[in-house]
Design an enzyme around this catalytic site. Structure first.
Site, short mmCIF file in Angstrom:
data_model
loop_
_atom_site.label_atom_id
_atom_site.label_comp_id
_atom_site.label_asym_id
_atom_site.label_seq_id
_atom_site.Cartn_x
_atom_site.Cartn_y
_atom_site.Cartn_z
N LYS A 166 -25.10 26.62 -16.52
CA LYS A 166 -26.13 27.58 -16.89
C LYS A 166 -27.37 26.86 -17.40
O LYS A 166 -28.50 27.14 -16.97
CB LYS A 166 -25.60 28.54 -17.95
N ASP A 184 -26.10 34.24 -17.74
CA ASP A 184 -25.78 34.39 -19.16
C ASP A 184 -25.03 35.71 -19.34
O ASP A 184 -24.66 36.37 -18.36
CB ASP A 184 -27.04 34.32 -20.03
#
Length: 273
Positions: A166, A184
């Site tokens: 991420k 997320d």
């Protein structure tokens, strides 16, 4: 380069309640009628792709100024800010980073940082001991392996301390202009709510959505979805009645549908400054 995306699960989304929805919308605008739960369950892969791309277009109109809300001026600063943002808010991180960036201007500075001093500077971001370890380790790894520079390849970034996939996609998309999908909490929740995928593993979510959205839009789509999750499509009570993409959402009705009631749930950019 990263490995090619694996095939998406062929399982069809299950639906146990009647929800308002639409999938294969006309190219010229939002659908006029909502589909039933049965019609949503029968959505074709092509229909899902068309709907995902229309969601992207609608969100682009709704959030024309969508951008990374972490303050930075170079790849190292964004890497540091993104590491600090774990279990914290962008607003909170942006209060920490001006002094942090001034004291630690390059990778060597982080590598040689006094741990106690660094921990104190980032304490308010939470999990400051672990984050200090990551920042010191990041600085050392960059100095030892990349001449102090943040690499611009996903496969290199994910080997660095504190750099999960991420974080790497945030850095690639916003510091280097390399398209990447940032999964997320908000992103994963919304794409599942929209029935774009049933996957829960972040990497599988990234791959599944990556097949629906054109690559050039990956970074901006991530920003738009995340902002939408923060401002309208809340986890417990989404503002369904004040949502411009409601006609494209199979989960319409999870939150209040009355426009006046829903409008009170909508947050603005000012709420996050």
């Amino acid at each position: 380069m990263s490995a090619p995306y694996p095939p998406e699960s062929t399982a069809k989304p299950a639906s146990t309640s009647t929800v308002a929805a639409e999938s294969e919308a006309p190219a010229g605008g939002l659908p006029k009628r909502r589909k039933t739960a049965r019609q949503w369950a029968a959505e074709t892969p092509r229909g899902r792709t068309r709907r995902a791309r229309q969601i992207n277009r609608e969100l682009a109109e709704l959030y024309p100024d969508a951008h990374c809300e972490l303050d930075f001026t170079n790849p190292l600063e964004l890497s540091v800010a993104t590491i600090l943002s774990a279990q914290s808010t962008d607003k909170g991180v942006n209060k920490i980073t001006p002094a942090l960036f001034a004291k630690y201007p390059d990778a060597a500075a982080y590598a040689g940082a006094d741990r106690t001093e660094l921990e104190e500077m980032i304490r308010s971001s939470g999990f400051y001991r672990n984050k200090a370890n990551s920042l010191i380790g990041l600085g050392a790894a960059l100095v030892e392996r990349y001449d102090g520079e943040v690499p611009a390849r996903l496969d290199d970034l994910v080997t660095l301390p504190g750099m999960g996939r991420k974080t790497a996609n945030v850095v690639l998309g916003n510091a280097f202009g390399v398209p990447g999908i940032t999964v997320d909490t908000h992103f994963g929740r919304l794409v599942r709510r929209w029935k774009l995928t049933e996957e829960t593993d972040p990497v599988k979510v990234e791959h599944a959505v990556g097949r629906l959205i054109e690559k050039r839009d990956w970074t901006m789509f991530s920003h738009r979805v995340i902002i939408h999750g923060r401002r309208r499509c809340h986890a417990r009570k989404p503002a369904c009645g004040a949502c411009p993409i409601a006609p494209l959402c199979p989960s319409y009705g999870e939150g209040p549908t009355d426009p006046a009631v829903a409008a009170k749930l909508v947050k603005t950019a000012a709420d996050f400054r």
